[in-house]
Write a protein that holds these residues in place. Structure first.
Motif, PDB file in Angstrom:
ATOM      1  N   VAL A   1      36.880  41.017  45.087  1.00 54.61           N
ATOM      2  CA  VAL A   1      36.314  40.873  43.735  1.00 54.61           C
ATOM      3  C   VAL A   1      35.769  39.456  43.494  1.00 54.61           C
ATOM      4  O   VAL A   1      34.637  39.314  43.007  1.00 54.61           O
ATOM      5  N   PRO A   2      36.513  38.397  43.851  1.00 53.08           N
ATOM      6  CA  PRO A   2      35.886  37.069  43.725  1.00 53.08           C
ATOM      7  C   PRO A   2      34.578  36.963  44.508  1.00 53.08           C
ATOM      8  O   PRO A   2      33.641  36.272  44.079  1.00 53.08           O
TER       9      PRO A   2
ATOM     10  N   CYS B   1      29.084  50.408  46.749  1.00 52.78           N
ATOM     11  CA  CYS B   1      30.490  50.689  47.028  1.00 52.78           C
ATOM     12  C   CYS B   1      30.522  51.741  48.135  1.00 52.78           C
ATOM     13  O   CYS B   1      30.117  52.884  47.916  1.00 52.78           O
TER      14      CYS B   1
ATOM     15  N   ASP C   1      30.319  46.599  49.513  1.00 51.09           N
ATOM     16  CA  ASP C   1      31.780  46.508  49.428  1.00 51.09           C
ATOM     17  C   ASP C   1      32.368  47.628  50.280  1.00 51.09           C
ATOM     18  O   ASP C   1      32.380  48.791  49.880  1.00 51.09           O
TER      19      ASP C   1
ATOM     20  N   ALA D   1      45.124  50.607  42.761  1.00 51.69           N
ATOM     21  CA  ALA D   1      44.917  51.025  44.157  1.00 51.69           C
ATOM     22  C   ALA D   1      45.726  50.219  45.161  1.00 51.69           C
ATOM     23  O   ALA D   1      45.196  49.409  45.920  1.00 51.69           O
TER      24      ALA D   1
ATOM     25  N   GLY E   1      39.755  37.354  47.735  1.00 56.86           N
ATOM     26  CA  GLY E   1      39.667  38.790  47.449  1.00 56.86           C
ATOM     27  C   GLY E   1      38.227  39.240  47.504  1.00 56.86           C
ATOM     28  O   GLY E   1      37.306  38.416  47.494  1.00 56.86           O
TER      29      GLY E   1
ATOM     30  N   HIS F   1      37.143  50.005  51.611  1.00 57.98           N
ATOM     31  CA  HIS F   1      37.816  51.278  51.929  1.00 57.98           C
ATOM     32  C   HIS F   1      37.325  51.887  53.253  1.00 57.98           C
ATOM     33  O   HIS F   1      37.633  53.043  53.550  1.00 57.98           O
TER      34      HIS F   1
HETATM   35  C1  LIG Z   1      35.820  49.041  45.875  1.00 58.26           C
HETATM   36  C2  LIG Z   1      36.867  47.991  45.714  1.00 58.26           C
HETATM   37  N1  LIG Z   1      36.545  46.707  45.896  1.00 58.26           N
HETATM   38  C3  LIG Z   1      37.462  45.713  45.755  1.00 58.26           C
HETATM   39  C4  LIG Z   1      38.770  46.002  45.403  1.00 58.26           C
HETATM   40  C5  LIG Z   1      39.766  44.903  45.224  1.00 58.26           C
HETATM   41  O1  LIG Z   1      39.586  43.905  46.138  1.00 58.26           O
HETATM   42  P1  LIG Z   1      40.429  42.582  46.131  1.00 58.26           P
HETATM   43  O2  LIG Z   1      41.835  42.929  45.780  1.00 58.26           O
HETATM   44  O3  LIG Z   1      40.293  42.072  47.524  1.00 58.26           O
HETATM   45  O4  LIG Z   1      39.789  41.657  45.142  1.00 58.26           O
HETATM   46  C6  LIG Z   1      39.140  47.336  45.186  1.00 58.26           C
HETATM   47  C7  LIG Z   1      40.507  47.673  44.759  1.00 58.26           C
HETATM   48  O5  LIG Z   1      40.795  48.731  44.317  1.00 58.26           O
HETATM   49  C8  LIG Z   1      38.165  48.351  45.357  1.00 58.26           C
HETATM   50  O6  LIG Z   1      38.467  49.637  45.174  1.00 58.26           O
END
Ligand SMILES: Cc1ncc(COP(=O)(O)O)c(C=O)c1O
Length: 396
Positions: free
Chosen positions: A99-100, A169, A201, A39, A97, A204
């Protein structure tokens, strides 16, 4: 283009250490698929961002860096302007990020063996954040009816009885739902009743198609649920490689719990380049984003019309947000291995397989349309041709 931003312009990303392009061999076993998977988008970032980066690069010392007040202000203004949410500077925790941060939240609010709810099909790190930290995964699969996904609230209520944390999400990757106020309120109700912390999260949140509206979960004032909201300019302005995002956490004890994890790991997000890009994007990127949203909407509509006409075996789940389209291939009756083989080797396309997002993704593929229209049309033509070759009445 009339907006002044040329999203049709094709930029060669090969040999730029791009995961999407230079990672094709590792991901698909070949280098010549059209990459429409991971993405990020194939568009140049807003001019204000590239200018800010060039300006920062021109200063030849790249030392340890503070977060300036103007950085916080850029986010505070953005949230108020675009999302009608008035936030305070104290609530903001900057981190590398999203994810972390998901992982940090799992560590902060659960102990080993305790339960975390996710709602598959969902972005795969939601699974790993729970599994890799030794927590228990509770799945509340989304419900699909008439081409639209919804939350199964009755099942969620059952799940919440045993859970400490819910990973939401919003908007939802990969199914493209933009949750409505009534849905979010019901979710908040359940979380508050069972004392479940919510990690929302919202990476988006800025990528919403006309006719839909994103509602920030934490902006519903009447609930006292503990909420961690994750936002970032990364998807919005196509700068995910710069790795700077923000958590917005109004409740102090909730905030302390998360910062404690980051401090323990000594994770700092202060990078002179990401700071420059973050601020420039939020302060000066809005016109670019408005133009992008129109472009993406037209591309989405183009894909829907093309597949409906030429490849009726594949149905597109209507995306309300995100540049990720969820393709329902179930009517075509192929196994996941066959789908994978077909798209990679017969159509020459590198998409994300649906099963990456949980077993509910079986029979689906995720298509990234964040690319010049011509690239997406080539993807469509390839699918059409490969499908024609596969139909029983094909002569050649
Ligand atoms: C819902 C969602 N959260 C987090 C991420 C990635 O976040 P980051 O790159 O800041 O760790 C993505 C990437 O596709 C995503 O779709």
């Amino acid at each position: 283009m009339s907006s002044g931003f040329d999203f049709d312009h094709e930029i060669n990303r090969e040999d730029s250490n791009s995961v999407k392009y230079d990672g094709r061999q590792a991901m698909f076993g070949k280098n010549d698929v059209i990459p429409v998977w991971v993405a990020d988008m194939d568009f140049a970032a807003p001019p204000a961002v590239t200018q800010a980066l060039a300006q920062r690069a021109a200063h030849p010392i790249y030392g340890y860096t503070l977060f300036p007040d103007s950085l916080y202000d850029s986010l505070i203004d953005w949230m108020q302007r675009r999302h009608s949410w008035v936030i305070q500077r104290d609530w903001i925790v900057l981190c590398p990020g999203v994810v972390p941060s998901i992982n940090a939240a799992v560590m902060a609010f659960t102990q080993s063996g305790e339960s975390v709810i996710i709602q598959p099909p969902v972005y795969f790190p939601f699974f790993s954040a729970v599994m890799q930290t030794g927590r228990k995964l509770i799945q509340n699969p989304l419900h699909l009816a008439n081409g639209r996904y919804t939350i199964d609230f009755n099942h969620l209520e059952q799940c919440a009885k045993d859970a400490k944390l819910l990973l939401l999400c919003s908007p939802h990757n990969p199914v493209g739902r933009v949750w409505q106020p009534a849905e979010l309120e019901r979710l908040l109700d359940i979380a508050a009743k069972h004392d479940v912390v919510i990690f929302s999260d919202e990476i988006h949140a800025d990528l919403i198609y006309p006719g839909n509206h994103h509602h920030t979960l934490a902006a519903f004032p009447e609930y006292n649920a503990k909420i961690i909201t994750a936002v970032a300019p990364s998807k919005t302005f196509n700068i995910p490689g710069l790795n700077l995002s923000a958590l917005i956490i109004p409740d102090q004890s909730t905030r302390n719990a998360v910062t404690q994890v980051f401090n323990t790991l000594h994770i700092s997000a202060s990078n002179p380049f990401s700071i420059a890009a973050f601020e420039a994007a939020y302060c000066e990127g809005e016109a670019w984003l408005e133009a992008l949203l129109i472009y993406l909407r037209d591309t989405r509509d183009c894909v829907e019309a093309f597949l409906a006409k030429h490849v009726p075996e594949i149905k597109v789940i209507k995306a309300e947000g995100t540049y990720l389209l969820w393709l329902d291939c179930r009517e075509w009756n192929r196994t996941d291995a066959q789908l994978k083989h077909f798209f990679i080797h017969e159509a020459g396309i590198g998409m994300s397989p649906g099963t990456l997002f949980g077993e509910e993704g079986s029979g689906f593929m995720r298509l990234n349309i964040g690319a010049p229209r011509q690239t997406v049309l080539s993807v469509m033509q390839n699918i059409k041709q490969a499908m024609q070759n596969n139909r029983p009445n094909h002569l050649g």
